[in-house]
Design an enzyme around this catalytic site. Structure first.
Site, PDB file in Angstrom:
ATOM      1  N   SER A 128       0.829  -1.374   0.062  1.00 34.63           N
ATOM      2  CA  SER A 128      -0.261   0.281  -0.265  1.00 34.63           C
ATOM      3  C   SER A 128       0.679   1.403  -0.091  1.00 34.63           C
ATOM      4  O   SER A 128       2.482   1.411   0.165  1.00 34.63           O
ATOM      5  CB  SER A 128      -0.765   0.257   1.070  1.00 34.63           C
ATOM      6  OG  SER A 128      -1.555   1.609   1.072  1.00 34.63           O
ATOM      7  N   LYS A 182      -4.533  -6.982   3.255  1.00 36.40           N
ATOM      8  CA  LYS A 182      -4.258  -5.694   2.324  1.00 36.40           C
ATOM      9  C   LYS A 182      -5.904  -5.359   1.349  1.00 36.40           C
ATOM     10  O   LYS A 182      -6.449  -4.137   1.387  1.00 36.40           O
ATOM     11  CB  LYS A 182      -3.722  -5.764   0.857  1.00 36.40           C
ATOM     12  CG  LYS A 182      -3.742  -4.883  -0.594  1.00 36.40           C
ATOM     13  CD  LYS A 182      -2.633  -3.795   0.268  1.00 36.40           C
ATOM     14  CE  LYS A 182      -3.010  -2.066  -0.661  1.00 36.40           C
ATOM     15  NZ  LYS A 182      -3.461  -1.718  -2.009  1.00 36.40           N
ATOM     16  N   HIS A 185      -8.009  -3.149   4.305  1.00 32.37           N
ATOM     17  CA  HIS A 185      -7.439  -2.381   4.063  1.00 32.37           C
ATOM     18  C   HIS A 185      -8.035  -0.508   2.941  1.00 32.37           C
ATOM     19  O   HIS A 185      -8.417   0.038   3.530  1.00 32.37           O
ATOM     20  CB  HIS A 185      -5.859  -2.480   3.672  1.00 32.37           C
ATOM     21  CG  HIS A 185      -5.190  -0.304   3.291  1.00 32.37           C
ATOM     22  ND1 HIS A 185      -5.332  -0.386   1.741  1.00 32.37           N
ATOM     23  CD2 HIS A 185      -4.224   0.127   3.694  1.00 32.37           C
ATOM     24  CE1 HIS A 185      -4.693   0.621   2.195  1.00 32.37           C
ATOM     25  NE2 HIS A 185      -4.106   1.575   3.499  1.00 32.37           N
ATOM     26  N   ASN A 186      -8.048  -1.775   2.122  1.00 30.43           N
ATOM     27  CA  ASN A 186      -8.535  -0.499   0.265  1.00 30.43           C
ATOM     28  C   ASN A 186     -10.185  -0.732   0.886  1.00 30.43           C
ATOM     29  O   ASN A 186     -11.136   0.313   0.657  1.00 30.43           O
ATOM     30  CB  ASN A 186      -8.308  -0.967  -1.180  1.00 30.43           C
ATOM     31  CG  ASN A 186      -6.809  -0.862  -1.104  1.00 30.43           C
ATOM     32  OD1 ASN A 186      -6.365  -1.018  -0.263  1.00 30.43           O
ATOM     33  ND2 ASN A 186      -7.256  -1.829  -2.455  1.00 30.43           N
ATOM     34  N   GLU A 189     -10.309   2.303   3.455  1.00 29.13           N
ATOM     35  CA  GLU A 189     -10.007   3.574   2.254  1.00 29.13           C
ATOM     36  C   GLU A 189     -11.133   3.815   1.835  1.00 29.13           C
ATOM     37  O   GLU A 189     -11.008   4.932   2.343  1.00 29.13           O
ATOM     38  CB  GLU A 189      -8.705   2.767   1.780  1.00 29.13           C
ATOM     39  CG  GLU A 189      -8.763   4.358   0.872  1.00 29.13           C
ATOM     40  CD  GLU A 189      -7.766   3.837  -0.062  1.00 29.13           C
ATOM     41  OE1 GLU A 189      -6.343   2.771   0.518  1.00 29.13           O
ATOM     42  OE2 GLU A 189      -7.876   3.698  -1.913  1.00 29.13           O
TER      43      GLU A 189
HETATM   44  P1  NDP Z   1       0.264  -2.420 -14.109  1.00 32.08           P
HETATM   45  O1  NDP Z   1      -0.998  -2.634 -13.181  1.00 32.08           O
HETATM   46  O2  NDP Z   1       0.134  -1.302 -15.167  1.00 32.08           O
HETATM   47  O3  NDP Z   1       0.248  -3.302 -14.776  1.00 32.08           O
HETATM   48  C1  NDP Z   1       2.173  -3.097 -16.141  1.00 32.08           C
HETATM   49  C2  NDP Z   1       3.179  -4.825 -15.620  1.00 32.08           C
HETATM   50  O4  NDP Z   1       2.492  -5.675 -15.783  1.00 32.08           O
HETATM   51  C3  NDP Z   1       4.404  -4.147 -16.650  1.00 32.08           C
HETATM   52  O5  NDP Z   1       5.893  -4.703 -15.981  1.00 32.08           O
HETATM   53  C4  NDP Z   1       3.743  -5.437 -18.029  1.00 32.08           C
HETATM   54  O6  NDP Z   1       5.224  -5.785 -19.010  1.00 32.08           O
HETATM   55  C5  NDP Z   1       3.202  -6.208 -17.066  1.00 32.08           C
HETATM   56  N1  NDP Z   1       2.434  -7.320 -17.599  1.00 32.08           N
HETATM   57  C6  NDP Z   1       1.419  -7.246 -17.702  1.00 32.08           C
HETATM   58  N2  NDP Z   1       1.570  -8.691 -18.283  1.00 32.08           N
HETATM   59  C7  NDP Z   1       2.338  -9.470 -18.369  1.00 32.08           C
HETATM   60  C8  NDP Z   1       2.134 -11.008 -18.666  1.00 32.08           C
HETATM   61  N3  NDP Z   1       0.704 -11.482 -19.493  1.00 32.08           N
HETATM   62  N4  NDP Z   1       3.496 -11.438 -18.201  1.00 32.08           N
HETATM   63  C9  NDP Z   1       5.286  -9.950 -17.933  1.00 32.08           C
HETATM   64  N5  NDP Z   1       4.253  -9.153 -17.837  1.00 32.08           N
HETATM   65  C10 NDP Z   1       3.185  -8.450 -17.836  1.00 32.08           C
HETATM   66  O7  NDP Z   1       1.566  -1.527 -13.286  1.00 32.08           O
HETATM   67  P2  NDP Z   1       1.778  -1.139 -12.086  1.00 32.08           P
HETATM   68  O8  NDP Z   1       3.118  -0.649 -12.255  1.00 32.08           O
HETATM   69  O9  NDP Z   1       0.261  -0.229 -11.658  1.00 32.08           O
HETATM   70  O10 NDP Z   1       1.280  -1.984 -10.913  1.00 32.08           O
HETATM   71  C11 NDP Z   1       1.964  -2.797 -10.995  1.00 32.08           C
HETATM   72  C12 NDP Z   1       0.978  -4.281  -9.844  1.00 32.08           C
HETATM   73  O11 NDP Z   1       1.070  -2.925  -8.556  1.00 32.08           O
HETATM   74  C13 NDP Z   1      -0.522  -4.134 -10.066  1.00 32.08           C
HETATM   75  O12 NDP Z   1      -1.214  -5.518  -9.446  1.00 32.08           O
HETATM   76  C14 NDP Z   1      -0.803  -3.060  -9.457  1.00 32.08           C
HETATM   77  O13 NDP Z   1      -2.429  -3.700  -9.376  1.00 32.08           O
HETATM   78  C15 NDP Z   1      -0.256  -3.096  -8.289  1.00 32.08           C
HETATM   79  N6  NDP Z   1      -0.944  -2.713  -6.618  1.00 32.08           N
HETATM   80  C16 NDP Z   1      -0.799  -0.511  -8.136  1.00 32.08           C
HETATM   81  C17 NDP Z   1      -1.033   0.367  -6.623  1.00 32.08           C
HETATM   82  C18 NDP Z   1      -0.826   1.503  -7.450  1.00 32.08           C
HETATM   83  O14 NDP Z   1      -1.118   2.417  -6.846  1.00 32.08           O
HETATM   84  N7  NDP Z   1      -0.776   1.332  -9.023  1.00 32.08           N
HETATM   85  C19 NDP Z   1      -0.757   0.180  -5.259  1.00 32.08           C
HETATM   86  C20 NDP Z   1      -0.148  -1.028  -5.128  1.00 32.08           C
HETATM   87  C21 NDP Z   1      -0.610  -2.142  -5.768  1.00 32.08           C
HETATM   88  P3  NDP Z   1       4.966  -5.369 -20.572  1.00 32.08           P
HETATM   89  O15 NDP Z   1       6.118  -3.429 -19.449  1.00 32.08           O
HETATM   90  O16 NDP Z   1       5.418  -5.501 -20.638  1.00 32.08           O
HETATM   91  O17 NDP Z   1       3.816  -4.314 -20.720  1.00 32.08           O
END
Ligand code: NDP
Length: 479
Positions: A128, A182, A185-186, A189
Site C-alpha cells: 500500500s 490489504k 485496508h482498501n 479507505e
Molecule cells: P500495471 O498494473 O500497469 O502493469 C504493467 C506491468 O505488468 C508491466 O510491467 C507489464 O509488462 C506487466 N505485464 C502485464 N501482463 C504481463 C504478462 N502477461 N507477463 C509479464 N508481464 C506482464 O503496473 P503498476 O506498476 O501500476 O502495478 C503493478 C501491480 O501493483 C498491479 O498488480 C497493481 O494492482 C499493484 N499495485 C498498484 C498500486 C498503484 O498505486 N499503482 C498500489 C499497490 C499495488 P510490459 O511492460 O511487458 O507490458
C-alpha cells in the site's frame, strides 16, 4: 549470481520498489520486465542503483543468489499467473516468489497451493502507498510460509515505511492472509474517503463556505484526533484552483467516482463471511450511484424537502460534523477489523490485529494517528470481539454521539445524502439495542418457510403450525 533480491515487472510500482530496494545498504537488485524497453530505461535512468538487468527468465534466475527471492509487480490477474509459471520453471525448491500486485486473496490461496507443490515458496504480499510509497517506504502486508518470512522479513524491513521507529511490515499469516488484509485496508479507505466527502458536502451546503475555507477547516482538524493522510490531502484538494477557469478544482471535476474493485471485493467477502461492514458497503455503493449519470438524470424531477438546510451557528455545526466524522470513522475501522477477524477464523490464519493496525500507521493511504488507539485497544484485550467496545472508543462515541445524531437528522431533513454517516449510526444503534426486530423476522421466516425459531425462555427449536391450529411444536433445528 550477484543479486539478493529481484523484481519482475518494471512499470511504475515495480521500478519504484526496485529503486527503493537498491537504495538500502546490502541489497543488489536483479530486474526483469517482459518487454525489454522498460528494463533498459530503468537501468539507464538510475545508474546509481547498480541494477543487475536480465532479458530472459533463465538469465534472471541465474543472477539471483539462493534462496532466490523475486517480487512480482505486474498487472494483477492473468499477467501474474503467466509470470509465476515462468518463475516456477526457472526457480528451484526453497526459492521464494512474492506477488506484490493487488491479487484477490482467493487467487493467492490457489497460487500458493500450486506453487508449494513444486517446493518453491509463494508469498502473496499486499503493498500500500501507491507510487510514492513504493519508492520511499510502503506499508507491506506479506502472507506465505514462516520459512519464506525468515529470508524475506529482513529485506522487507529495510524498505518499509517507518512509524514511531517500527517498520510497517509484519508477517500477517499464511497463504492469502496478506492480500486479505490489504483488501480490507482498501475497503476501510473507501469508507474513510466517503465519510470525509460527506463531511465536506454538509459543511458546504450547511454553511455556504467556499472550498478554500473548508480546506482551512480540514487543515485544522488535521491537528486533532482526526489527524491523517486523507484529511491532509483533502485540504490540499479543496484549496486547489483550476488554472483554466479560476474556479475551485473540486467544482470542475466530474462528480463520478471511479473504483478499481477492491472495495467491492471487501464487501463481497464480508457478505460471504456474514460480517456487517455497512460503512464500507455504503461507501462502495455511493461510488456506484455517482457513476450512473443515466440514472441521475432524474435529478430535479424528484421531490425533495420543502426547506433547504439552514444552519444558525456555523462553528457549532462544523464541530458537530467533526464529531460525526470521528464516530463514523470508528465504526468503519471497527467493521473492517471485524472482517479481518472473521476471515482469519474462516481461513485458519493467526492474525495479530494490533500488529496490523501498527503497520498501517505509515506508508499507506489510511495512515493516521488514530491507528495507535486501535493498537492500544488490542494490546489491552487481544481477543476484543468488537473493536469499538474498547474503553477509548466507547468514551469517544459517548462524547460524539449527540453531534452524530444531530448531523444525521439534519442531513435527512435537509435532503443531503449521507449514506456512510447514517449507516454507521444505524449499525451503532443496532449493536446497542437490547432487543432487535430480528425476532419478528424469525417469526416471518417460520410462517412462510417453517424455518423454526428459538425461544428466550427455554432451550430447543420450535415451529408454530401457522396453517393449522397455530400451536407450537418442537422441531429439528434447520435455521
Ligand atoms: P500495471 O498494473 O500497469 O502493469 C504493467 C506491468 O505488468 C508491466 O510491467 C507489464 O509488462 C506487466 N505485464 C502485464 N501482463 C504481463 C504478462 N502477461 N507477463 C509479464 N508481464 C506482464 O503496473 P503498476 O506498476 O501500476 O502495478 C503493478 C501491480 O501493483 C498491479 O498488480 C497493481 O494492482 C499493484 N499495485 C498498484 C498500486 C498503484 O498505486 N499503482 C498500489 C499497490 C499495488 P510490459 O511492460 O511487458 O507490458
Amino acid at each position: 549470481a550477484t543479486a539478493n533480491i529481484g523484481v519482475v515487472g518494471l512499470a511504475v510500482m515495480g521500478s519504484n520498489l526496485a529503486r527503493n530496494l537498491a537504495s538500502r545498504e546490502g541489497n543488489t537488485v536483479a530486474v526483469f520486465n517482459r518487454s525489454r524497453a522498460k528494463t533498459d530505461d530503468l537501468v539507464a535512468e538510475h545508474p546509481e542503483a547498480g541494477f543487475v538487468p536480465s532479458f530472459s527468465y533463465e538469465e534472471f534466475a541465474a543472477s539471483l543468489q539462493k534462496p532466490r527471492t523475486a517480487i512480482i509487480m505486474v498487472k494483477a490477474g492473468a499477467g501474474t499467473d503467466a509470470v509465476i509459471d515462468e518463475l516456477v520453471r526457472v526457480f528451484e525448491p526453497g526459492d521464494i516468489i512474492v506477488d506484490g500486485g493487488n491479487a484477490l486473496f482467493t487467487d493467492t490461496i490457489r497460487r500458493e497451493k500450486a506453487v508449494r507443490e513444486t517446493g518453491i515458496n509463494f508469498v502473496g504480499m499486499g503493498v500500500s502507498g501507491g507510487e510514492e510509497g513504493a519508492l520511499h517506504g510502503p506499508s507491506l502486508m506479506p502472507g506465505g510460509s514462516d520459512e519464506s518470512w525468515v529470508t524475506l522479513g529482513p529485506i522487507l524491513r529495510t524498505i518499509a515505511a517507518v512509524a514511531e521507529g517500527e517498520p510497517c511490515v509484519t508477517h500477517i499469516g499464511h497463504d492469502g492472509a496478506g492480500h486479505f488484509v490489504k483488501m480490507v485496508h482498501n475497503g476501510i479507505e473507501y469508507a474513510d474517503m466517503q465519510l470525509i466527502a460527506e463531511a465536506y458536502d454538509l459543511i458546504r451546503r450547511g454553511t455556504g463556505k467556499s472550498p478554500a475555507e473548508i480546506a482551512d477547516v480540514f487543515a485544522e482538524w488535521n491537528h486533532g484526533e482526526l489527524e491523517s493522510y486523507l484529511i491532509e490531502i483533502t485540504a490540499e484538494v479543496l484549496r486547489q484552483v483550476d488554472a483554466e477557469t479560476g474556479k475551485p478544482l473540486v467544482d470542475v471535476i466530474v462528480d463520478q467516482a471511479g473504483a478499481k474493485g477492491t472495495g467491492a471485493w471487501t464487501v463481497q467477502t464480508a457478505l460471504d463471511l456474514g460480517v456487517p461492514v455497512s460503512g464500507i458497503a455504503e461507501a462502495t455503493f455511493a461510488r456506484s450511484l455517482s457513476s450512473h449519470p443515466e440514472q441521475r438524470e432524474v435529478s430535479g424531477s424528484l421531490p425533495g424537502p420543502l426547506e433547504s438546510l439552514t444552519v444558525d451557528d456555523a462553528d457549532a455545526f462544523i464541530e458537530d460534523v467533526r464529531l460525526a466524522l470521528f464516530a463514523s470513522k470508528i465504526v468503519a475501522y471497527s467493521q473492517g477489523f471485524d472482517e479481518i477477524r472473521a476471515g482469519a477464523a474462516q481461513y485458519g490464519w493467526d492474525i495479530d490485529l494490533g500488529a496490523v493496525s501498527k503497520i498501517w500507521r505509515a506508508g499507506c493511504i489510511i495512515r493516521a494517528q488514530f491507528l495507535n488507539r486501535i493498537a492500544d485497544a488490542y494490546a489491552q484485550t487481544p481477543d476484543l470481539a468488537v473493536l469499538l467496545t474498547a474503553p477509548y472508543f466507547v468514551e469517544a462515541l459517548e462524547r460524539a454521539q449527540g453531534s452524530w445524531r444531530r448531523i444525521v437528522a439534519t442531513a435527512a431533513t435537509g435532503g443531503i445524502p449521507s449514506p456512510a454517516f447514517s449507516s454507521s449510526l444505524a449499525y451503532y444503534d443496532g449493536l446497542r439495542a437490547e432487543r432487535l426486530p430480528a425476532a419478528l423476522i424469525q417469526g416471518q421466516r417460520d410462517f412462510f418457510g417453517a424455518h423454526t425459531y428459538k425461544r428466550i425462555d427455554r432451550p430447543g427449536t420450535f415451529h408454530t403450525l401457522w396453517s393449522a391450529d397455530r400451536t407450537e411444536v418442537e422441531a429439528e433445528d434447520t435455521h
